[in-house]
Design a protein around this motif. Structure first.
Motif, PDB file in Angstrom:
ATOM      1  N   VAL A 190     -31.799  75.509  21.547  1.00 31.60           N
ATOM      2  CA  VAL A 190     -32.119  76.446  20.462  1.00 31.60           C
ATOM      3  C   VAL A 190     -33.065  77.609  20.872  1.00 31.60           C
ATOM      4  O   VAL A 190     -33.551  78.177  19.945  1.00 31.60           O
ATOM      5  CB  VAL A 190     -32.669  75.774  19.160  1.00 31.60           C
ATOM      6  N   ARG A 195     -28.468  79.223  23.727  1.00 34.53           N
ATOM      7  CA  ARG A 195     -27.762  78.363  22.661  1.00 34.53           C
ATOM      8  C   ARG A 195     -26.595  78.740  22.692  1.00 34.53           C
ATOM      9  O   ARG A 195     -25.998  79.862  22.840  1.00 34.53           O
ATOM     10  CB  ARG A 195     -28.579  78.804  21.267  1.00 34.53           C
ATOM     11  N   VAL A 197     -23.593  79.228  20.625  1.00 37.44           N
ATOM     12  CA  VAL A 197     -23.314  79.261  19.120  1.00 37.44           C
ATOM     13  C   VAL A 197     -22.145  78.768  18.521  1.00 37.44           C
ATOM     14  O   VAL A 197     -21.928  78.360  17.552  1.00 37.44           O
ATOM     15  CB  VAL A 197     -23.298  80.745  19.103  1.00 37.44           C
ATOM     16  N   LYS A 201     -23.143  71.556  16.865  1.00 37.85           N
ATOM     17  CA  LYS A 201     -24.283  71.819  16.391  1.00 37.85           C
ATOM     18  C   LYS A 201     -25.408  70.852  17.072  1.00 37.85           C
ATOM     19  O   LYS A 201     -25.462  69.609  17.257  1.00 37.85           O
ATOM     20  CB  LYS A 201     -24.666  71.503  14.884  1.00 37.85           C
ATOM     21  N   PRO A 279     -31.070  78.672  14.590  1.00 43.22           N
ATOM     22  CA  PRO A 279     -30.499  77.904  13.567  1.00 43.22           C
ATOM     23  C   PRO A 279     -31.220  77.573  12.336  1.00 43.22           C
ATOM     24  O   PRO A 279     -30.673  77.628  11.272  1.00 43.22           O
ATOM     25  CB  PRO A 279     -29.955  76.450  14.260  1.00 43.22           C
ATOM     26  N   ASP A 282     -30.560  79.752   9.596  1.00 43.42           N
ATOM     27  CA  ASP A 282     -29.378  79.389   8.597  1.00 43.42           C
ATOM     28  C   ASP A 282     -29.630  78.562   7.605  1.00 43.42           C
ATOM     29  O   ASP A 282     -29.371  79.012   6.402  1.00 43.42           O
ATOM     30  CB  ASP A 282     -28.326  78.812   9.518  1.00 43.42           C
TER      31      ASP A 282
END
Length: 341
Positions: A190, A195, A197, A201, A279, A282
């Motif tokens: 992260v 990271r 993208v 996840k 993240p 988000d």
């Protein structure tokens, strides 16, 4: 108060290690500078060391910068009971540190888990914490649905990392055989410059899998040297991971303990700094949108482009400038020889 000798190579000139007594045990901290107290609270899986680049900058700006090891981490106390890591205990630790240092009030700044610890310290004890800065994790008032019910609905067939952390010993079995390698992968997963993208996840776990299955392999963030990784690894190899993970295991207890503060805003002068490539931004976007209601005295909010979750390490100079500019704007700083105009 006793002195902790520490490791000189991890300190900037003028910084000192100390152990202070608080009602729940002892807290290890590193301090630098003189002036109004600024308490720095780290997140998972870090330590006071995550503020190594902020301590000298805040001190040079005319403040007393103090970075703690949160209970369960480093040289601070590590109670065995999972319930000893509830939010009320962390707030009490922060209050105890302020008083142990001979101060009555402080500005509190937190990152990652340190952000909600800082926010709730300000919410519960506005008499002690007169301003609050939040990094990477925006404030959400107490209340709403039970947290573990919410997390169980994340990701469909996959498991959200906080749910994965709930069972005592499960995540430890993944992390502790290779602490250094696990930390390196987690930091890279992260971080803005490493990271993936478009990849899976990294905060979700496949059925029967491990969190580290989705970490980048043999990739190191630009902000993290071998020597810096060694500092983090040695702390967790010595302390173990359970104290750190127990913070996650209290989310439902916090939900019940904080019911009296349900929906309340933070009313102190405040600051938020996030990373656009984090993240967290988000899944917590609605919390940022709610700042006019939840943080009505927000002085400044910044989202740094191409920056990931480890914001004060990834973009130390920018964060230092944001923090010190904000600190100088806080009410009353003119009484400490700082021009707040």
């Amino acid at each position: 108060m006793p002195q902790y000798p520490g490791t000189p190579s991890t300190l900037s000139p003028g910084a000192t290690h100390r152990l202070v007594d608080v009602p729940g045990g002892r807290i290890h901290l590193v301090e630098q500078g003189t002036g109004p107290l600024v308490l720095l609270v780290h997140g998972f899986p870090e330590s006071w060391y995550s503020w190594r680049r902020q301590l000298p900058a805040i001190a040079a700006a005319g403040f007393r910068a103090v970075a703690v090891d949160v209970r369960g981490y480093g040289r601070s106390s590590k109670p065995r009971e999972v319930e000893a890591y509830g939010m009320l205990a962390h707030v009490a630790d922060n209050v105890g540190v302020v008083h142990a240092l001979g101060a009555q009030t402080a500005t509190v700044v937190g990152h990652d888990w340190g952000s909600p610890i800082a926010a709730h310290s300000a919410l519960l004890r506005p008499d002690v914490f007169t301003a609050v800065g939040l990094l990477s994790v925006p404030y959400t008032p107490p209340g709403g649905p039970r947290p573990t019910d919410v997390y169980s609905r994340f990701g469909g067939d996959e498991e959200f990392y906080i749910s994965y952390f709930q069972e005592y010993g499960r995540a430890e079995a993944e992390m502790e055989p290779d602490v250094r390698g696990w930390l390196a992968g987690f930091y890279a997963a992260v971080s803005g410059d490493t990271r993936s993208v478009d990849g899976p996840k990294p905060y979700m776990v496949s059925a029967g899998g491990r969190l580290r299955d989705r970490f980048p392999v043999d990739v190191r963030p630009g902000w993290l040297s071998d020597e810096e990784l060694d500092v983090y690894a040695s702390e967790f190899e010595w302390a173990g991971m359970s104290g750190a993970l127990n913070r996650y295991r209290n989310v439902d207890r916090d939900w019940a303990d904080l019911a009296a503060w349900r929906g309340l805003p933070l009313t102190q002068p405040s600051l938020f700094v996030g990373g656009a490539a984090d993240p967290t931004m988000d899944w917590m976007a609605k919390a940022v949108d709610a700042f006019p209601t939840t943080m009505p005295n927000l002085i400044a909010s910044h989202v740094l482009p191409d920056c990931g979750h480890w914001i004060q390490q990834e973009r130390a100079e920018e964060v230092n400038a944001i923090l010190t500019d904000w600190l100088k704007l806080l009410p009353g700083q003119e009484w400490h020889g700082i021009d707040a105009s």
